[in-house]
Design a protein around this motif. Structure first.
Motif, PDB file in Angstrom:
ATOM      1  N   PRO A  84       1.022  -1.200  -0.138  1.00 19.83           N
ATOM      2  CA  PRO A  84      -0.003   0.079  -0.009  1.00 19.83           C
ATOM      3  C   PRO A  84       0.704   1.227  -0.018  1.00 19.83           C
ATOM      4  N   THR A  85       2.106   1.324   0.171  1.00 19.42           N
ATOM      5  CA  THR A  85       2.887   2.423   0.112  1.00 19.42           C
ATOM      6  C   THR A  85       3.346   2.946  -1.152  1.00 19.42           C
ATOM      7  N   ASN A  86       2.838   2.045  -2.075  1.00 16.96           N
ATOM      8  CA  ASN A  86       2.976   2.659  -3.630  1.00 16.96           C
ATOM      9  C   ASN A  86       1.695   2.470  -4.430  1.00 16.96           C
ATOM     10  N   PRO A  87       1.023   3.357  -4.821  1.00 13.80           N
ATOM     11  CA  PRO A  87       1.619   4.777  -5.107  1.00 13.80           C
ATOM     12  C   PRO A  87       1.575   5.441  -3.570  1.00 13.80           C
ATOM     13  N   ILE A  88       2.246   6.503  -3.877  1.00 15.93           N
ATOM     14  CA  ILE A  88       2.344   7.363  -2.649  1.00 15.93           C
ATOM     15  C   ILE A  88       1.539   8.663  -3.025  1.00 15.93           C
ATOM     16  N   PRO A  89       0.694   9.073  -1.864  1.00 12.80           N
ATOM     17  CA  PRO A  89      -0.309  10.238  -2.058  1.00 12.80           C
ATOM     18  C   PRO A  89       0.485  11.417  -2.227  1.00 12.80           C
ATOM     19  N   LEU A  90       0.082  12.250  -3.026  1.00 13.32           N
ATOM     20  CA  LEU A  90       0.424  13.771  -3.329  1.00 13.32           C
ATOM     21  C   LEU A  90      -0.521  14.823  -2.721  1.00 13.32           C
ATOM     22  N   PRO A  91      -0.154  15.980  -2.310  1.00 21.38           N
ATOM     23  CA  PRO A  91      -1.161  16.851  -1.902  1.00 21.38           C
ATOM     24  C   PRO A  91      -1.687  17.462  -2.912  1.00 21.38           C
ATOM     25  N   ALA A  92      -3.238  17.364  -2.954  1.00 21.65           N
ATOM     26  CA  ALA A  92      -4.110  17.786  -4.026  1.00 21.65           C
ATOM     27  C   ALA A  92      -3.574  19.136  -4.600  1.00 21.65           C
ATOM     28  N   GLY A  93      -3.470  19.373  -5.758  1.00 20.14           N
ATOM     29  CA  GLY A  93      -3.241  20.787  -6.298  1.00 20.14           C
ATOM     30  C   GLY A  93      -2.971  20.638  -7.767  1.00 20.14           C
ATOM     31  N   TYR A  94      -2.819  22.226  -8.385  1.00 13.26           N
ATOM     32  CA  TYR A  94      -2.336  22.105  -9.803  1.00 13.26           C
ATOM     33  C   TYR A  94      -0.950  22.426  -9.824  1.00 13.26           C
ATOM     34  N   TYR A  95       0.268  21.688 -10.487  1.00 12.51           N
ATOM     35  CA  TYR A  95       1.378  21.906 -10.246  1.00 12.51           C
ATOM     36  C   TYR A  95       1.952  21.757 -11.735  1.00 12.51           C
ATOM     37  N   ALA A  96       3.272  22.215 -11.919  1.00 12.12           N
ATOM     38  CA  ALA A  96       3.812  22.301 -13.086  1.00 12.12           C
ATOM     39  C   ALA A  96       5.096  20.895 -12.962  1.00 12.12           C
ATOM     40  N   THR A  97       5.632  20.906 -12.030  1.00 11.51           N
ATOM     41  CA  THR A  97       6.671  19.698 -11.817  1.00 11.51           C
ATOM     42  C   THR A  97       6.625  18.912 -10.704  1.00 11.51           C
ATOM     43  N   LYS A 176      -4.447  19.884 -14.326  1.00 15.57           N
ATOM     44  CA  LYS A 176      -5.245  18.721 -13.537  1.00 15.57           C
ATOM     45  C   LYS A 176      -4.869  18.799 -12.274  1.00 15.57           C
ATOM     46  N   ILE A 177      -5.431  18.031 -11.319  1.00 20.17           N
ATOM     47  CA  ILE A 177      -5.015  17.952  -9.987  1.00 20.17           C
ATOM     48  C   ILE A 177      -4.370  16.578  -9.625  1.00 20.17           C
ATOM     49  N   VAL A 178      -3.028  16.675  -9.130  1.00 18.09           N
ATOM     50  CA  VAL A 178      -2.326  15.301  -8.867  1.00 18.09           C
ATOM     51  C   VAL A 178      -2.995  14.614  -7.575  1.00 18.09           C
ATOM     52  N   GLN A 179      -2.739  13.029  -7.941  1.00 16.21           N
ATOM     53  CA  GLN A 179      -3.233  12.587  -6.708  1.00 16.21           C
ATOM     54  C   GLN A 179      -2.274  11.617  -6.025  1.00 16.21           C
ATOM     55  N   SER A 180      -1.238  10.988  -7.048  1.00 10.73           N
ATOM     56  CA  SER A 180      -0.072  10.094  -6.355  1.00 10.73           C
ATOM     57  C   SER A 180       0.857  10.089  -7.386  1.00 10.73           C
ATOM     58  N   ILE A 181       1.956   9.333  -6.899  1.00 11.25           N
ATOM     59  CA  ILE A 181       2.970   8.936  -7.579  1.00 11.25           C
ATOM     60  C   ILE A 181       3.420   7.504  -7.597  1.00 11.25           C
ATOM     61  N   THR A 182       3.599   6.863  -8.484  1.00  7.80           N
ATOM     62  CA  THR A 182       3.929   5.265  -8.432  1.00  7.80           C
ATOM     63  C   THR A 182       5.521   5.201  -8.747  1.00  7.80           C
ATOM     64  N   LEU A 183       6.313   4.725  -7.906  1.00 10.16           N
ATOM     65  CA  LEU A 183       7.647   4.605  -8.240  1.00 10.16           C
ATOM     66  C   LEU A 183       7.980   3.172  -8.920  1.00 10.16           C
ATOM     67  N   PRO A 184       8.999   3.166  -9.460  1.00  8.98           N
ATOM     68  CA  PRO A 184       9.286   1.869 -10.178  1.00  8.98           C
ATOM     69  C   PRO A 184       9.469   0.660  -9.008  1.00  8.98           C
ATOM     70  N   SER A 185       8.984  -0.470  -9.470  1.00  8.39           N
ATOM     71  CA  SER A 185       9.057  -1.532  -8.490  1.00  8.39           C
ATOM     72  C   SER A 185      10.346  -2.099  -8.483  1.00  8.39           C
ATOM     73  N   THR A 186      11.337  -1.497  -7.587  1.00 16.67           N
ATOM     74  CA  THR A 186      12.475  -1.943  -7.528  1.00 16.67           C
ATOM     75  C   THR A 186      13.305  -1.504  -6.361  1.00 16.67           C
ATOM     76  N   ARG A 187      13.814  -2.192  -5.455  1.00 16.85           N
ATOM     77  CA  ARG A 187      14.801  -1.743  -4.351  1.00 16.85           C
ATOM     78  C   ARG A 187      16.049  -0.865  -4.638  1.00 16.85           C
ATOM     79  N   ASN A 188      16.049  -0.837  -5.932  1.00 10.98           N
ATOM     80  CA  ASN A 188      17.338  -0.176  -6.522  1.00 10.98           C
ATOM     81  C   ASN A 188      17.366   1.591  -6.646  1.00 10.98           C
TER      82      ASN A 188
END
Length: 308
Positions: A84-97, A176-188
């Motif tokens: 459940p730690t992946n994806p990681i929630p992001l604070p909602a809002g309109y962002y450029a990067t 668009k409003i961001v919701q979450s970030i999914t990291l690559p599924s690797t320990r590296n």
């Protein structure tokens, strides 16, 4: 180069707002330890090595924003898993990067896919090339935020390697409003901190020195004061950066004089060389980034491996 007047090439500040992302609920890596601490958690790289908290510090500054790091000797970094730690929630809002601070470990394949999900279900995916934390390859878009960070061993002692923390950015759809970030599924791939940067804030900049000024040779401090258009929700801000001004290399112009008769003394007719300032581009050295054996002498039988 000396003689170049200041223009929008140097006076190009932008004003943005960066919101840091809380990773505490997703921490699953013990990445930072104080000197002398023994541990059996695997450290930052999973093999027993970790950043030295004494060398790394408690925060990092990148592009004007400060990122507080997780606590030393405790879970303080994150890698992508199917938990459940992946994806990681992001604070909602309109962002450029989306800004990512971390590194690759164990010197594996460098390219990985990161995916940002918006509240409408659409996504933005970005393939990022990352350097190993002990060997920077200066990939395009990669920033070395802090290097020469000491590395500790699980036995508590320091190791004879220095490490880096790198910065990476993912361009977002700011409509668009961001919701979450999914990291690559690797320990590296391990991240220490994240942040979201807004689109540029509207307003005006006043620079010192002003555009058109020709700075002297040496290091000049450029500064600016930003006044936002929306003074209700934003305050004024200031910033400064150093500008190195190199001496100009004159270019000699000396036309071949006409033949003279013996007995004619040399004068300004023949001694009429002119030196003009060379306003050409300054080429930075790249030898520290060489990774390809590209040029060989004739009959050289050396084996070259292209690592580009």
């Amino acid at each position: 180069t000396y003689g170049t007047p200041l223009s929008v090439i140097q006076l190009n500040a932008t004003a943005t707002r960066t919101t840091t992302v809380s990773l505490s609920s997703a921490y699953n890596v013990y990445g930072v330890y104080t000197n002398g601490t023994t541990y059996s958690t695997g450290g930052f790289d999973g093999g027993g090595s970790a950043y030295s908290a004494n060398s790394l510090g408690t925060s990092l500054t990148w592009n004007g924003a400060t990122y507080n790091l997780g606590p030393a000797n405790a879970p303080d970094a994150v890698y992508g898993t199917s938990s459940p730690t992946n994806p990681i929630p992001l604070p909602a809002g309109y962002y450029a990067t989306l800004n990512l601070l971390g590194a690759m470990v164990n010197n594996v394949s460098p390219n990985y896919t990161f995916t940002v999900t918006y509240t409408d279900g659409t996504t933005t995916s970005a393939v990022i090339y990352l350097s190993d934390w002990v060997y920077s390859l200066n990939w395009p878009g990669e920033s070395s935020i802090k290097c020469n960070v000491a590395r500790n061993l699980s036995t508590g002692g320091p190791q004879g390697f220095s490490t880096c923390v790198y910065g990476y950015q993912i361009a977002l759809d700011s409509t668009k409003i961001v919701q979450s970030i999914t990291l690559p599924s690797t320990r590296n791939i391990v991240m220490l901190a994240m942040g979201l940067t807004s689109p540029p804030v509207a307003g005006t900049f006043v620079y010192n020195p002003a555009a058109g000024t020709t700075p002297t040779v040496g290091t000049t401090t450029l500064s600016t004061t930003f006044t936002p258009t929306d003074t209700t929700n934003y305050t004024t801000a200031t910033a400064s950066v150093p500008l190195v001004v190199n001496p100009a290399t004159p270019v000699m112009s000396w036309p071949t004089p006409a033949a003279i008769t013996y007995g004619t003394p040399l004068s300004s007719t023949q001694l009429n060389a002119v030196a003009k300032a060379n306003m050409g581009m300054v080429i930075p050295p790249i030898s520290t980034s060489y990774r390809v054996n590209a040029i060989f002498t004739v009959a050289d039988t050396a084996l070259a491996t292209d690592k580009a």
